[in-house]
Write an enzyme that holds these catalytic residues in place. Structure first.
Site, mmCIF file in Angstrom:
data_model
loop_
_atom_site.group_PDB
_atom_site.id
_atom_site.type_symbol
_atom_site.label_atom_id
_atom_site.label_comp_id
_atom_site.label_asym_id
_atom_site.label_seq_id
_atom_site.Cartn_x
_atom_site.Cartn_y
_atom_site.Cartn_z
ATOM 1 N N LYS A 3 -16.276 -1.075 -2.169
ATOM 2 C CA LYS A 3 -15.324 -0.302 -1.262
ATOM 3 C C LYS A 3 -14.698 -1.286 -0.155
ATOM 4 C CE LYS A 3 -16.587 2.235 2.471
ATOM 5 N NZ LYS A 3 -17.451 3.190 3.230
ATOM 6 N N ASP A 21 -15.505 6.315 -0.456
ATOM 7 C CA ASP A 21 -16.764 6.523 0.258
ATOM 8 C C ASP A 21 -17.461 7.892 0.146
ATOM 9 O OD1 ASP A 21 -15.362 8.446 1.291
ATOM 10 O OD2 ASP A 21 -15.390 7.855 3.349
#
Ligand code: SF4
Length: 92
Positions: A3, A21
């Site tokens: 991420k 997320d």
């Protein structure tokens, strides 16, 4: 992790990608955009579904939607603008 790398690539080098997320993971699955559990695979599914120029918008829109409407424990399904499209409506 993956991420952070996606965010850095986008911010520093202009290489777009949808960083997944906890909000995007939940929303993608509830709305039927992905059946995956792995954030990297969910990101790939979202990137297949939406045109590249919308990725930044999709990323921010899903985060805000997940934070204020489709929350983890008590989503506000009543009056939700996505209710008719949602696979998880009324599950709470
Ligand atoms: S209907 Fe409920 S579960 Fe579906 S997107 Fe809206 S708030 Fe989330």
């Amino acid at each position: 992790g993956w991420k952070t790398a996606t965010v850095v690539l986008g911010a520093a080098f202009g290489v777009p990608g949808i960083a997944v997320d906890t909000h995007l993971t939940r929303l993608a699955r509830r709305l039927g955009f992905s059946t995956e559990k792995n954030p990297e695979k969910i990101g790939a599914d979202l990137e297949r579904l939406f045109p590249k120029e919308k990725w930044v918008f999709v990323h921010h829109a899903l985060i805000l939607f997940g934070r204020y409407r489709c929350t983890a424990r008590k989503p506000r399904c009543e009056g939700c603008p996505l209710y008719s499209e949602c696979l998880s409506q009324g599950a709470w």
